[in-house]
Motif scaffolding. Structure first.
Motif, PDB file in Angstrom:
ATOM      1  N   CYS A  68       0.850  -1.185   0.000  1.00  0.00           N
ATOM      2  CA  CYS A  68       0.000   0.000   0.000  1.00  0.00           C
ATOM      3  C   CYS A  68       0.888   1.238   0.000  1.00  0.00           C
ATOM      4  N   GLY A  69       0.573   2.184  -0.859  1.00  0.00           N
ATOM      5  CA  GLY A  69       1.354   3.401  -0.964  1.00  0.00           C
ATOM      6  C   GLY A  69       1.220   4.328   0.230  1.00  0.00           C
ATOM      7  N   LYS A  70       0.248   4.097   1.086  1.00  0.00           N
ATOM      8  CA  LYS A  70       0.053   4.954   2.254  1.00  0.00           C
ATOM      9  C   LYS A  70       0.601   4.320   3.532  1.00  0.00           C
ATOM     10  N   CYS A  71       0.230   3.069   3.820  1.00  0.00           N
ATOM     11  CA  CYS A  71       0.600   2.469   5.106  1.00  0.00           C
ATOM     12  C   CYS A  71       1.650   1.362   5.005  1.00  0.00           C
ATOM     13  N   GLY A  72       1.960   0.919   3.768  1.00  0.00           N
ATOM     14  CA  GLY A  72       2.969  -0.128   3.594  1.00  0.00           C
ATOM     15  C   GLY A  72       2.457  -1.543   3.766  1.00  0.00           C
ATOM     16  N   ASN A  73       1.151  -1.722   3.925  1.00  0.00           N
ATOM     17  CA  ASN A  73       0.577  -3.061   4.054  1.00  0.00           C
ATOM     18  C   ASN A  73       0.924  -3.893   2.818  1.00  0.00           C
ATOM     19  N   GLY A  74       1.432  -5.097   3.012  1.00  0.00           N
ATOM     20  CA  GLY A  74       1.798  -5.970   1.897  1.00  0.00           C
ATOM     21  C   GLY A  74       0.589  -6.404   1.095  1.00  0.00           C
ATOM     22  N   LEU A  75       0.676  -6.278  -0.232  1.00  0.00           N
ATOM     23  CA  LEU A  75      -0.449  -6.611  -1.108  1.00  0.00           C
ATOM     24  C   LEU A  75      -0.155  -7.768  -2.047  1.00  0.00           C
ATOM     25  N   GLY A  76       1.083  -8.158  -2.165  1.00  0.00           N
ATOM     26  CA  GLY A  76       1.420  -9.243  -3.092  1.00  0.00           C
ATOM     27  C   GLY A  76       2.466  -8.795  -4.085  1.00  0.00           C
ATOM     28  N   HIS A  77       2.222  -9.081  -5.357  1.00  0.00           N
ATOM     29  CA  HIS A  77       3.214  -8.809  -6.395  1.00  0.00           C
ATOM     30  C   HIS A  77       2.595  -8.172  -7.642  1.00  0.00           C
ATOM     31  N   GLU A  78       3.436  -7.508  -8.391  1.00  0.00           N
ATOM     32  CA  GLU A  78       3.121  -7.099  -9.755  1.00  0.00           C
ATOM     33  C   GLU A  78       3.973  -7.996 -10.647  1.00  0.00           C
ATOM     34  N   PHE A  79       3.316  -8.753 -11.516  1.00  0.00           N
ATOM     35  CA  PHE A  79       4.028  -9.645 -12.437  1.00  0.00           C
ATOM     36  C   PHE A  79       4.126  -8.938 -13.781  1.00  0.00           C
ATOM     37  N   LEU A  80       5.339  -8.606 -14.153  1.00  0.00           N
ATOM     38  CA  LEU A  80       5.589  -7.829 -15.366  1.00  0.00           C
ATOM     39  C   LEU A  80       5.297  -8.655 -16.614  1.00  0.00           C
ATOM     40  N   ASN A  81       4.636  -8.037 -17.589  1.00  0.00           N
ATOM     41  CA  ASN A  81       4.297  -8.684 -18.867  1.00  0.00           C
ATOM     42  C   ASN A  81       3.464  -9.954 -18.691  1.00  0.00           C
ATOM     43  N   ASP A  82       2.597  -9.982 -17.662  1.00  0.00           N
ATOM     44  CA  ASP A  82       1.731 -11.133 -17.430  1.00  0.00           C
ATOM     45  C   ASP A  82       0.257 -10.721 -17.409  1.00  0.00           C
ATOM     46  N   GLY A  83      -0.045  -9.564 -17.978  1.00  0.00           N
ATOM     47  CA  GLY A  83      -1.420  -9.080 -18.015  1.00  0.00           C
ATOM     48  C   GLY A  83      -2.186  -9.660 -19.189  1.00  0.00           C
ATOM     49  N   PRO A  84      -3.425  -9.226 -19.364  1.00  0.00           N
ATOM     50  CA  PRO A  84      -4.260  -9.768 -20.427  1.00  0.00           C
ATOM     51  C   PRO A  84      -3.827  -9.332 -21.831  1.00  0.00           C
ATOM     52  N   LYS A  85      -3.093  -8.227 -21.924  1.00  0.00           N
ATOM     53  CA  LYS A  85      -2.600  -7.754 -23.220  1.00  0.00           C
ATOM     54  C   LYS A  85      -1.089  -7.695 -23.185  1.00  0.00           C
ATOM     55  N   ARG A  86      -0.481  -7.808 -24.348  1.00  0.00           N
ATOM     56  CA  ARG A  86       0.974  -7.773 -24.458  1.00  0.00           C
ATOM     57  C   ARG A  86       1.538  -6.504 -23.809  1.00  0.00           C
ATOM     58  N   GLY A  87       2.542  -6.677 -22.966  1.00  0.00           N
ATOM     59  CA  GLY A  87       3.183  -5.555 -22.299  1.00  0.00           C
ATOM     60  C   GLY A  87       2.525  -5.094 -21.012  1.00  0.00           C
ATOM     61  N   GLN A  88       1.343  -5.619 -20.679  1.00  0.00           N
ATOM     62  CA  GLN A  88       0.663  -5.223 -19.447  1.00  0.00           C
ATOM     63  C   GLN A  88       1.141  -6.074 -18.278  1.00  0.00           C
ATOM     64  N   SER A  89       1.104  -5.487 -17.121  1.00  0.00           N
ATOM     65  CA  SER A  89       1.424  -6.214 -15.900  1.00  0.00           C
ATOM     66  C   SER A  89       0.156  -6.776 -15.277  1.00  0.00           C
ATOM     67  N   ARG A  90       0.359  -7.686 -14.343  1.00  0.00           N
ATOM     68  CA  ARG A  90      -0.757  -8.241 -13.541  1.00  0.00           C
ATOM     69  C   ARG A  90      -0.438  -7.987 -12.086  1.00  0.00           C
ATOM     70  N   PHE A  91      -1.367  -7.301 -11.413  1.00  0.00           N
ATOM     71  CA  PHE A  91      -1.259  -7.104  -9.964  1.00  0.00           C
ATOM     72  C   PHE A  91      -2.093  -8.174  -9.301  1.00  0.00           C
TER      73      PHE A  91
END
Length: 91
Positions: A68-91
């Motif tokens: 979290c950008g405010k409190c630092g609570n862990g949210l997981g990962h951003e997986f680069l180039n693993d989104g639904p479209k080419r070049g998109q990330s998946r959070f």
């Protein structure tokens, strides 16, 4: 809406309009407009609501640890180039 990333993911198949917020502090994280179906057991998003919604640090090649950008609570990962479209990330 609030969203926990530690099991019992009640929002994985939830697609009603709204904003997903940090379960700890209420900071806005993701919009339902950026949510998509994915085979992972967690909700999947292509982007954050605001530029400062999350903070990121390199965890391993192709994956950033996301908090979290405010409190630092862990949210997981951003997986680069693993989104639904080419070049998109998946959070």
């Amino acid at each position: 809406m609030s969203c926990s990333f530690f099991g019992g993911e009640v929002f994985k198949d939830h697609f009603q309009p709204g904003i997903y917020v940090c379960a700890k502090c209420g900071h806005e994280l993701f919009s339902s407009r950026a949510k998509y179906e994915h085979s992972s057991p967690w909700p999947a998003f292509t982007e954050t609501v605001h530029e400062d919604s999350v903070s990121k640090c390199m965890d391993r090649p192709g994956a950033l640890k996301v908090s979290c950008g405010k409190c630092g609570n862990g949210l997981g990962h951003e997986f680069l180039n693993d989104g639904p479209k080419r070049g998109q990330s998946r959070f």
